[in-house]
Motif scaffolding. Structure first.
Motif, PDB file in Angstrom:
ATOM      1  N   ALA A  48      15.170  16.258  14.440  1.00  0.00           N
ATOM      2  CA  ALA A  48      14.394  17.472  14.726  1.00  0.00           C
ATOM      3  C   ALA A  48      15.306  18.625  15.126  1.00  0.00           C
ATOM      4  N   ARG A  49      16.334  18.337  15.912  1.00  0.00           N
ATOM      5  CA  ARG A  49      17.250  19.401  16.350  1.00  0.00           C
ATOM      6  C   ARG A  49      18.055  19.960  15.187  1.00  0.00           C
ATOM      7  N   GLN A  50      18.404  19.111  14.207  1.00  0.00           N
ATOM      8  CA  GLN A  50      19.076  19.615  13.007  1.00  0.00           C
ATOM      9  C   GLN A  50      18.177  20.611  12.287  1.00  0.00           C
ATOM     10  N   MET A  51      16.914  20.235  12.117  1.00  0.00           N
ATOM     11  CA  MET A  51      15.970  21.121  11.443  1.00  0.00           C
ATOM     12  C   MET A  51      15.825  22.441  12.195  1.00  0.00           C
ATOM     13  N   GLU A  52      15.660  22.353  13.511  1.00  0.00           N
ATOM     14  CA  GLU A  52      15.456  23.555  14.317  1.00  0.00           C
ATOM     15  C   GLU A  52      16.666  24.472  14.275  1.00  0.00           C
ATOM     16  N   ALA A  53      17.864  23.887  14.280  1.00  0.00           N
ATOM     17  CA  ALA A  53      19.081  24.698  14.226  1.00  0.00           C
ATOM     18  C   ALA A  53      19.131  25.518  12.944  1.00  0.00           C
ATOM     19  N   VAL A  54      18.753  24.899  11.834  1.00  0.00           N
ATOM     20  CA  VAL A  54      18.738  25.605  10.556  1.00  0.00           C
ATOM     21  C   VAL A  54      17.645  26.670  10.540  1.00  0.00           C
ATOM     22  N   LEU A  55      16.445  26.280  10.959  1.00  0.00           N
ATOM     23  CA  LEU A  55      15.313  27.200  10.900  1.00  0.00           C
ATOM     24  C   LEU A  55      15.495  28.408  11.811  1.00  0.00           C
ATOM     25  N   ASP A  56      16.089  28.194  12.979  1.00  0.00           N
ATOM     26  CA  ASP A  56      16.233  29.282  13.945  1.00  0.00           C
ATOM     27  C   ASP A  56      17.325  30.278  13.557  1.00  0.00           C
ATOM     28  N   ASP A  57      18.202  29.891  12.653  1.00  0.00           N
ATOM     29  CA  ASP A  57      19.315  30.770  12.288  1.00  0.00           C
ATOM     30  C   ASP A  57      19.284  31.157  10.811  1.00  0.00           C
ATOM     31  N   ILE A  58      19.421  30.177   9.941  1.00  0.00           N
ATOM     32  CA  ILE A  58      19.497  30.444   8.501  1.00  0.00           C
ATOM     33  C   ILE A  58      18.121  30.679   7.909  1.00  0.00           C
ATOM     34  N   GLY A  59      17.141  29.916   8.387  1.00  0.00           N
ATOM     35  CA  GLY A  59      15.800  30.002   7.816  1.00  0.00           C
ATOM     36  C   GLY A  59      15.696  29.214   6.524  1.00  0.00           C
ATOM     37  N   THR A  60      14.511  29.155   5.948  1.00  0.00           N
ATOM     38  CA  THR A  60      14.324  28.451   4.682  1.00  0.00           C
ATOM     39  C   THR A  60      13.122  29.012   3.948  1.00  0.00           C
ATOM     40  N   ASP A  61      13.122  28.825   2.626  1.00  0.00           N
ATOM     41  CA  ASP A  61      12.007  29.251   1.784  1.00  0.00           C
ATOM     42  C   ASP A  61      11.188  28.070   1.294  1.00  0.00           C
ATOM     43  N   ALA A  62      11.678  26.861   1.521  1.00  0.00           N
ATOM     44  CA  ALA A  62      10.958  25.636   1.197  1.00  0.00           C
ATOM     45  C   ALA A  62      11.631  24.486   1.929  1.00  0.00           C
ATOM     46  N   ILE A  63      10.871  23.425   2.164  1.00  0.00           N
ATOM     47  CA  ILE A  63      11.414  22.218   2.794  1.00  0.00           C
ATOM     48  C   ILE A  63      11.152  21.052   1.860  1.00  0.00           C
ATOM     49  N   LYS A  64      12.194  20.264   1.617  1.00  0.00           N
ATOM     50  CA  LYS A  64      12.042  19.039   0.842  1.00  0.00           C
ATOM     51  C   LYS A  64      12.255  17.855   1.782  1.00  0.00           C
ATOM     52  N   VAL A  65      11.270  16.966   1.861  1.00  0.00           N
ATOM     53  CA  VAL A  65      11.345  15.801   2.741  1.00  0.00           C
ATOM     54  C   VAL A  65      11.478  14.549   1.890  1.00  0.00           C
ATOM     55  N   GLY A  66      12.510  13.765   2.172  1.00  0.00           N
ATOM     56  CA  GLY A  66      12.725  12.511   1.464  1.00  0.00           C
ATOM     57  C   GLY A  66      12.623  11.325   2.402  1.00  0.00           C
ATOM     58  N   MET A  67      13.665  10.514   2.455  1.00  0.00           N
ATOM     59  CA  MET A  67      13.664   9.286   3.255  1.00  0.00           C
ATOM     60  C   MET A  67      13.549   9.606   4.743  1.00  0.00           C
ATOM     61  N   LEU A  68      12.556   8.988   5.408  1.00  0.00           N
ATOM     62  CA  LEU A  68      12.360   9.187   6.843  1.00  0.00           C
ATOM     63  C   LEU A  68      12.554   7.893   7.635  1.00  0.00           C
ATOM     64  N   HIS A  69      12.371   6.772   7.010  1.00  0.00           N
ATOM     65  CA  HIS A  69      12.711   5.439   7.513  1.00  0.00           C
ATOM     66  C   HIS A  69      11.806   4.915   8.623  1.00  0.00           C
ATOM     67  N   SER A  70      11.556   5.686   9.680  1.00  0.00           N
ATOM     68  CA  SER A  70      10.796   5.152  10.811  1.00  0.00           C
ATOM     69  C   SER A  70       9.625   6.053  11.170  1.00  0.00           C
ATOM     70  N   ALA A  71       8.631   5.467  11.860  1.00  0.00           N
ATOM     71  CA  ALA A  71       7.466   6.230  12.309  1.00  0.00           C
ATOM     72  C   ALA A  71       7.868   7.328  13.274  1.00  0.00           C
ATOM     73  N   ALA A  72       8.834   7.034  14.148  1.00  0.00           N
ATOM     74  CA  ALA A  72       9.276   8.035  15.124  1.00  0.00           C
ATOM     75  C   ALA A  72       9.923   9.231  14.433  1.00  0.00           C
ATOM     76  N   THR A  73      10.649   8.981  13.361  1.00  0.00           N
ATOM     77  CA  THR A  73      11.264  10.079  12.615  1.00  0.00           C
ATOM     78  C   THR A  73      10.200  10.897  11.892  1.00  0.00           C
ATOM     79  N   VAL A  74       9.196  10.233  11.336  1.00  0.00           N
ATOM     80  CA  VAL A  74       8.091  10.951  10.701  1.00  0.00           C
ATOM     81  C   VAL A  74       7.439  11.891  11.711  1.00  0.00           C
TER      82      VAL A  74
END
Length: 279
Positions: free
Chosen positions: A60-86
């Motif tokens: 989650a912190r990786q995502m937030e770091a990108v979103l708070d600075d670089i931003g994004t125009d789309a998100i692609k979600v692939g392998m999540l592995h665990s319920a907690a990660t989902v």
């Protein structure tokens, strides 16, 4: 303007699938790729041998770091592995107002599990309602719906069931269905339906096709294309990547992700190295 895609996925040490395939795809299609790594796998063309999950809060912190600075125009979600990660990924995605493309990876090419059994329901309940598009293959659609998906007509019934889980659209990929032609079915919550048909290409270089297709669709969505056009463009990209695959490895080999770059005859121009002198 160059569009941005945030990739949330696992790492493939063989480079043919996962975040490595995603980055190659997004970059080759002219977009900017940022990442949040969910898991590290030990794999090559012969299979997946082990998986190490990244702590969910760290994802989650990786995502937030990108979103708070670089931003994004789309998100692609692939392998999540665990319920907690989902759960962690869904919490971050809830505040995003961009297309979210979810590729519900459950098993690898040779059948190795990529999603813990208890995570399947969490994936459907928490992440699907946030998705602009969910892209299961036929076996994944069967696991998600409990319906048999063995024909093109079965795909339609499964798509309707999947739409009840909340995504705006579903693309069921027909590569696992035995037929001369491959049919992919795109169905939206508004009732639109599109079937994409193409000749089956016999090849063992099929590792990472699902990851690659979803990332290519994410680029199209980031560019503002309709889902129909984004899927069509992505299928063309994947087809050529399969036709020109390099044939690496002794198992299911990787695609040729960089074919658009080579086809345009681009050359990497390196800056001149400054000359040094001794005094």
């Amino acid at each position: 303007m160059r569009v941005r895609v945030l990739i949330v996925a696992g790492s493939d040490s063989g480079g043919g699938a996962g975040v490595q395939a995603d980055i190659k795809t997004v970059t080759s299609l002219g977009a900017y790729a940022a990442t949040a790594i969910t898991a590290i796998t030990i794999q090559n063309t012969q299979g997946v041998f082990d998986t190490l999950s990244v702590p969910p809060e760290f994802v989650a912190r990786q995502m937030e770091a990108v979103l708070d600075d670089i931003g994004t125009d789309a998100i692609k979600v692939g392998m999540l592995h665990s319920a907690a990660t989902v759960e962690a990924v869904a919490r971050v995605c809830q505040r995003c107002r961009v297309p979210i493309i979810v590729d519900p990876l459950m098993v690898a090419k040779r059948g190795e599990p990529l999603l813990e059994p208890g995570a399947l329901r969490v994936l459907a309940d928490r992440l699907f309602p946030l998705a602009a598009l969910v892209t299961p293959n036929a076996p994944e659609a069967e696991l998600l719906t409990g319906l048999k998906v063995r024909t093109a007509d079965d795909m339609e019934s499964a798509a309707e069931r999947l739409l009840e889980l909340g995504p705006a659209a579903v693309l069921i990929k027909g590569g696992h269905i035995e037929s001369e032609d491959i049919v992919d079915l795109l169905q939206t919550v508004d009732g639109d339906q599109f079937r994409f048909t193409g000749k089956r290409i016999e090849s063992r270089s099929t590792h990472g096709i699902g990851c690659t297709l979803a990332s290519a669709i994410a680029v199209g969505a980031a560019e503002g294309l309709t889902l129909k056009d984004a899927v069509s463009k992505a299928r063309d990209y994947v087809q050529q990547a399969l036709l020109s695959a390099p044939g690496f490895g002794s198992g299911f080999g990787p695609l040729d992700h960089t074919h658009p770059v080579r086809s345009q005859g681009r050359r990497l121009v390196l800056p001149m190295r400054a000359k040094s002198s001794r005094r």
